[in-house]
Design an enzyme around this catalytic site. Structure first.
Site, PDB file in Angstrom:
ATOM      1  CB  THR A   1      -0.898   0.058   1.259  1.00 26.55           C
ATOM      2  OG1 THR A   1      -1.583  -1.172   1.386  1.00 26.55           O
ATOM      3  CG2 THR A   1      -1.909   1.181   1.146  1.00 26.55           C
TER       4      THR A   1
ATOM      5  CG  HIS B   1      -1.176  -3.916  -3.102  1.00 28.55           C
ATOM      6  ND1 HIS B   1      -1.699  -5.067  -2.571  1.00 28.55           N
ATOM      7  CD2 HIS B   1      -1.184  -3.011  -2.089  1.00 28.55           C
ATOM      8  CE1 HIS B   1      -1.978  -4.886  -1.291  1.00 28.55           C
ATOM      9  NE2 HIS B   1      -1.694  -3.634  -0.965  1.00 28.55           N
TER      10      HIS B   1
HETATM   11  C1  GP9 Z   1      -1.897  -1.038   6.526  1.00 26.86           C
HETATM   12  C2  GP9 Z   1      -2.608  -1.147   5.243  1.00 26.86           C
HETATM   13  C3  GP9 Z   1      -2.308  -2.440   4.567  1.00 26.86           C
HETATM   14  O1  GP9 Z   1      -1.975   0.184   7.128  1.00 26.86           O
HETATM   15  O2  GP9 Z   1      -2.349  -0.071   4.432  1.00 26.86           O
HETATM   16  O3  GP9 Z   1      -1.030  -2.485   4.141  1.00 26.86           O
HETATM   17  P1  GP9 Z   1      -0.514  -3.520   3.039  1.00 26.86           P
HETATM   18  O4  GP9 Z   1      -0.129  -4.758   3.757  1.00 26.86           O
HETATM   19  O5  GP9 Z   1      -1.603  -3.751   2.055  1.00 26.86           O
HETATM   20  O6  GP9 Z   1       0.631  -2.826   2.426  1.00 26.86           O
HETATM   21 MN    MN Z   2      -2.674  -2.717   0.654  1.00 20.44          MN
END
Ligand code: GP9
Ligand code: MN
Length: 635
Positions: free
Chosen positions: A297, A472
């Protein structure tokens, strides 16, 4: 009175006292969440292992007085480090990082309230140090050890082996803990506070050295490339369409394009988003790719805010959170936009707190802005529906126009969902991950629909532009077998794998009426210039690697972080060039007689550009090159 003399050396006593103290602090004073027995075990052993590692070094001092002095001071310094972290934690729910130590801002924030952050009982944190100090000065004779070289080496080897064992368990519990370094709390709970500080110092010095060797000489060449291949001198039809309008960006967790207009068990997966695809106010990009790597993310956030590529290893949010950027929140300030992020997770996750400061976000509504209960949370935390609901009061209070980013959470691996929140049933395959993905995607779809409703009720809808993007993939290649069954394919080929990296991208402009499905090749790298131009801002001073999605003058390819790419005509992956439309491999790369240089094929010229772009983007990040540029200067 005769006192029986135990021959327990001070470094062993120190290890026990200090280890115990640290463990109690972890459990009682730091709010560290433990999800399973393995985490409990790791958290319990690591304070003792770290303490042993440090204190056992004392056996190498020949002189007893030196030995004692070393133990006294390390115990004191160690206690002080814990104390400093505790005070910091009480204010920021986070652990100290090296850059923060040298950074004025945070310390100043702390300054005024520091007295409120110290509690009388904190003195107990030094109790063990006091005992060690006393024993070390008064009982030197009994407490010191005089070991043979063999025993000293044994102590050292033992401490290193324990450390290795700790790291091994940590890596088992959290694969890629070190390369991904996603959260300081995870690091601390897995390797302990002290090892975390060592790790943080190493990462920090690596970053600093690379930065020191950069001098800005690289910039003209990068600018030249941009002028030549990326920048366009004309404006798109939608230039300025969002002028003075709010921008509401929704980062949809793990949302992939294959669920759009698709079914599971005969039921629509995303009814609301499907409607949006057809909506006359919406542009839907059906060939839009995510370009993230290990930072997931956070990488997608990095891409959309900066139009730079994330790094091939680690999360750039973590490794280069202190860099100078020229990101969207900062640029939109020129048009008087107020910027905020809404995300119901800890602020330090992905180092967001630091990175958002660097990007110049005005405010970050993290988990503490929300009321999170057992009932309204699942999996990673607050469910998306209450999340949007609870965000509304804040959103309504913001100065307009605003640029806000909403990051959803429920559709996150392992895709858990309460029965009562389930509108469709899971799929049925050998992969529970894929099976459970569908109901959580549907839940997110419903949450976004509710959010639209709430925006309308709050009278924010008409004056806003809403952008929705999948951050993603959610289903990794590990689930290819189940995926091929779902997609009714014999197998997932490398070509299919690249196509599965498509994530939905919607630009919804209430009242616009000219929306349509766009089939051009697009990616997260394009978001920043697109938003800038929609707001009507000039980008001729900026450096970025994407294009305005509403402009036809585009560079014509989307680079994935591993060097693969998708162009209008080709898909290049695993060194094979495919026809994008038929999926047929074009001309295989035949190696020459040395077995080295691959023979040129249709993909080669673009592959070279991809490499150049990734390299330039890396140079900017590693060298922190934007600190040499005054973006407000006329070009
Ligand atoms: C965590 C959320 C998820 O704050 O943004 O993160 P990811 O594991 O999808 O990178
Ligand atoms: Mn994510």
């Amino acid at each position: 009175m005769h006192v029986k003399r135990f021959k327990v050396p001070l470094y062993v006593i120190a290890t026990i006292l200090f280890g115990l103290k640290t463990y109690i602090v972890y459990r009682v004073l730091f709010n560290i969440e433990l999800d399973n027995a393995m985490q409990e075990l790791i958290l319990f052993i690591n304070p003792f292992i770290s303490a042993f590692l440090v204190f056992s070094i004392s056996v190498w001092f020949k002189k007893k007085t030196r030995q004692m002095k070393y133990l006294r001071y390390t115990a004191l310094i160690g206690s002080f480090i814990i104390f400093a972290n505790l005070v910091f934690y009480r204010s920021f729910t986070d652990f100290i990082t090296v850059p923060q130590l040298f950074q004025g801002g945070n310390a100043a924030d702390l300054g005024s309230s520091i007295l409120n952050l110290i509690k009388p009982y904190d003195i107990l944190l030094f109790a063990d140090a006091a005992i060690i100090w006393w024993l070390g000065s008064k009982r030197e004779e009994q407490m010191a050890v005089h070991y043979l070289r063999r025993s000293k080496v044994f102590a050292l080897v033992l401490s290193l082996m324990l450390l290795a064992g700790n790291f091994f368990l940590a890596e088992m519990e959290r694969p890629q803990l070190f390369t991904k370094a996603f959260d300081r709390e995870y690091l601390v709970k897995n390797i302990g506070l002290f090892n975390y500080h060592i790790y943080d110092t190493i990462v920090h010095s690596k970053v600093k050295t690379q930065r020191v060797f950069a001098d800005g000489n690289e910039i003209p060449e990068i600018k030249h490339y941009m002028e030549e291949h990326i920048r366009s001198n004309t404006k798109s039809d939608l230039f300025g369409i969002a002028k003075d309008k709010n921008i509401i960006f929704i980062s949809a967790e793990s949302l992939q394009s294959f669920v759009i207009n698709n079914e599971v068990n005969g039921q629509e997966i995303t009814p609301f988003l499907n409607e949006l695809v057809e909506d006359e106010d919406t542009y839907y990009f059906e060939n839009f790719y995510h370009q993230t790597e290990q930072g997931k993310t956070s990488d997608s956030e990095f891409l959309i805010e900066n139009s730079l590529y994330p790094l091939s290893r680690g999360a750039v949010f973590f490794t280069h959170g202190q860099n100078e950027y020229n990101g969207l929140p900062e640029l939109l300030q020129q048009a008087d936009y107020y910027s905020a992020v809404f995300h119901a997770n800890g602020k330090s996750f992905w180092n967001r707190d630091q990175m958002y400061d660097s990007l110049k976000y005005d405010y970050f509504y993290g988990v503490e802005a929300y009321e999170v209960t057992k009932e309204n949370s699942v999996g990673w935390g607050l469910k998306d529906k209450p999340y949007f609901e609870q965000s509304m009061k804040y959103l309504q209070s913001l100065e307009q126009p605003f640029y806000t980013k909403f990051i959803t959470l429920t559709n996150h691996f392992p895709f858990e969902l309460d029965e009562k929140d389930r509108s469709i049933e899971p799929y049925d395959s050998n992969s529970n991950t894929l099976n459970n993905y569908f109901p959580t995607v549907r839940y997110m779809d419903e949450a976004i629909e509710l959010f639209f409703e709430q925006l309308k009720q709050a009278n924010l809808y008409d004056n806003s532009i809403i952008i929705i993007m999948g951050d993603h993939y959610g289903i990794s290649a590990n689930h290819n077998r189940a995926m091929s069954r779902y997609l009714e394919k014999d197998e997932i080929t490398p070509f299919d794998h690249v196509q599965l990296q498509k994530v939905p991208f919607f630009v919804h402009i209430p009242g616009h009426g000219k929306g349509k499905v766009m089939d051009k090749i697009a990616g997260q790298i394009d978001v920043k210039p697109t938003i800038m131009h929609m707001v009507g801002l000039d980008t001729s001073n900026d450096i970025y690697f994407g294009n305005d999605l509403f402009h036809d003058d585009r560079k014509g390819f989307i680079a994935l972080r591993n060097g693969d790419f998708i162009s209008d005509d080709y898909i290049y992956t695993s060194s094979i060039c495919y026809d994008r439309r038929t999926g047929e491999p074009l001309e295989q790369n035949i190696e020459d007689t040395n077995g080295e240089t691959p023979v040129e094929n249709a993909c080669t010229p673009i592959a070279e550009k991809v490499e150049t772009e990734l390299e330039y983007s890396d140079q900017i990040i590693y060298g922190d090159l934007f600190r040499f540029i005054d973006f407000n200067d006329t070009p």
